[in-house]
Design an enzyme around this catalytic site. Structure first.
Site, mmCIF file in Angstrom:
data_model
loop_
_atom_site.group_PDB
_atom_site.id
_atom_site.type_symbol
_atom_site.label_atom_id
_atom_site.label_comp_id
_atom_site.label_asym_id
_atom_site.label_seq_id
_atom_site.Cartn_x
_atom_site.Cartn_y
_atom_site.Cartn_z
ATOM 1 N N SER A 156 0.797 -1.231 0.000
ATOM 2 C CA SER A 156 0.000 0.000 0.000
ATOM 3 C C SER A 156 0.822 1.271 0.000
ATOM 4 C CB SER A 156 -0.965 0.014 1.189
ATOM 5 O OG SER A 156 -1.853 -1.032 1.066
ATOM 6 N N GLU A 188 -8.157 7.548 -4.622
ATOM 7 C CA GLU A 188 -7.841 6.290 -5.325
ATOM 8 C C GLU A 188 -8.949 5.955 -6.327
ATOM 9 O OE1 GLU A 188 -5.024 4.446 -3.832
ATOM 10 O OE2 GLU A 188 -5.089 3.087 -5.542
ATOM 11 N N ASP A 193 -6.615 0.111 3.475
ATOM 12 C CA ASP A 193 -5.217 0.555 3.392
ATOM 13 C C ASP A 193 -5.037 1.955 3.971
ATOM 14 O OD1 ASP A 193 -5.172 -1.800 2.014
ATOM 15 O OD2 ASP A 193 -4.841 -0.902 0.038
ATOM 16 N N TYR A 230 -9.470 -6.307 -9.984
ATOM 17 C CA TYR A 230 -9.953 -5.884 -8.667
ATOM 18 C C TYR A 230 -11.361 -5.294 -8.809
ATOM 19 C CZ TYR A 230 -10.064 -3.588 -4.108
ATOM 20 O OH TYR A 230 -10.410 -3.199 -2.834
#
Ligand code: GLA
Length: 384
Positions: free
Chosen positions: A124, A158, A170, A220
């Site tokens: 991370s 993100e 994270d 993901y």
């Protein structure tokens, strides 16, 4: 020279002697993978590998950021088209923009940053980068935001700037970490508790595949979609089923016909994994590390065979570790498709684990993995 000192030296060289210095760590996760965006539980800890940031507010509208590790400087005003920025700059830029959405306007600044979190290792480093900027800007411009809001700001950066629809784990871990502790986070209520990490004659060793398959972020996002699809169908006859958190693992099979095999496998893994975090915490409290290790192996199996986010490199490392006496548990960690395995191993057996995995990995993939002994660390803050 230590990374922190390199960052300070770079700042002084480029921008002068007035600055403040902040840090934010990477993270590990004992168990609870792909559960955060399903409103489940996770059990991460911050580590003692960090991103360091030297920063100073300046007059005007232009912000300057120098990446020590990429040896590159960007300057921008807030109306810049973010697509013109280098990838690393999207994280601080995203944080500034997400803060702005909360009505918190950062003034211009100049900054230098760099870190010792291995990139692409699943530790991370991007969340640490978001967290260090969120923490620093909050302090520099007196925004008064609480820590959880800072973590969410990083998560949104993100989503909206790096395009990864990640959960909160994270950024949460990078900001809330506490040396010597893991944290059990309820990703629905965002309540959390610290657990001392007492491993006695055992320790945690990370083994880095040194691969990052390019599919990682698109796969993901597609796992997340699969889970959402499963919930959408399962809640048709019961609106209380708002997320996979609300479904027991033993019941998922009853939906196989309506959700189909792929979505079934995703939901089966996640519901089991959410339950496993609870069991693992009980075992940790009882000091039963052997059981903790068994859960870790189960997690790997599920991530590999049901969730399909492992890869041959990770599978080999987990399989080889499983054969070594003194290794209680081993599994891939983080989003998948590369990065590290986390191994719970008797300290005296670490050399055997290293030598055996090194040899087998070299034979299979023509390169050696990297090894990191894990020390937990504190969450983001200012270095005074
Ligand atoms: C990545 C994401 C996290 C989490 C893990 C998998 O690290 O950023 O939010 O979903 O993968 O557990």
């Amino acid at each position: 020279m230590k990374k922190k000192d390199q960052v300070i030296a770079a700042f002084e060289h480029k921008y002068g002697k007035e600055y403040r210095v902040f840090f934010a760590p990477g993270r590990i996760n004992i168990i609870g993978e792909h559960t955060d965006y399903n409103n489940g539980f996770v059990l991460p800890a911050a580590i003692d590998k960090c991103i360091y940031l030297a920063i100073q507010p300046i007059a005007g509208n232009t912000t300057y950021i120098h990446s020590v590790d990429f040896d590159e400087e960007v300057s921008f005003t807030l109306d810049v088209d973010h697509k013109t920025l280098p990838h690393w700059a999207l994280y601080p830029f995203g944080v500034i923009k997400e803060l702005q959405k909360l009505g918190k306007n950062s003034g211009a600044f100049r900054a230098a940053f760099g870190g010792d979190i291995p990139e692409g290792a699943g530790l991370s480093s991007s969340a640490a980068l978001e967290s260090v900027f969120a923490t620093a800007l909050n302090s520099l411009f007196d925004f008064g935001l609480d820590k959880m809001t800072l973590a969410k700001t990083g998560q949104m950066a993100e989503h909206n700037y790096a395009g990864v629809m990640c959960g909160i784990m994270d950024q949460f871990a990078s900001i809330h970490g506490k040396k010597g502790h893991v944290m059990k986070l309820d990703c629905r209520s965002l309540e959390f508790e610290y657990f001392p990490l007492e491993l006695g004659e055992y320790e945690l060793l990370l083994i880095d595949t040194r691969v990052k398959h390019s599919l990682a972020s698109s796969e993901y996002n597609s796992r997340r979609k699969d889970c959402e699809e499963g919930v959408m169908i399962m809640r048709r006859d019961n609106s209380q089923r708002k997320s996979l958190r609300d479904i027991r693992s033993k019941d998922v099979i009853t939906f196989l016909g309506s959700i189909g095999e792929q979505v079934y496998m995703r939901c089966q893994f996640v519901t089991e994994e959410i339950e496993r975090v609870g069991y693992t915490c009980e075992s940790l409290l009882e000091g039963d590390l052997e059981q903790v290790g068994r859960y870790m192996f189960e997690t790997h199996e599920g991530l590999s065979k049901l969730y399909h986010v492992s890869c041959p490199e990770l599978d080999l490392l987990a399989d080889v570790a499983a054969e070594i006496p003194g290794v209680l548990g081993a599994r891939m960690m983080g989003g998948g498709f590369g990065g590290c395995t986390i191994n719970l191993v008797k300290s005296t057996e670490v050399p055997v684990l290293i030598e055996t995995t090194r040899k087998k990995y070299l034979d299979a993939f023509g390169k050696e993995p990297e090894y990191y002994k894990v020390n937990t660390g504190d969450g983001a803050g200012e270095i005074i």
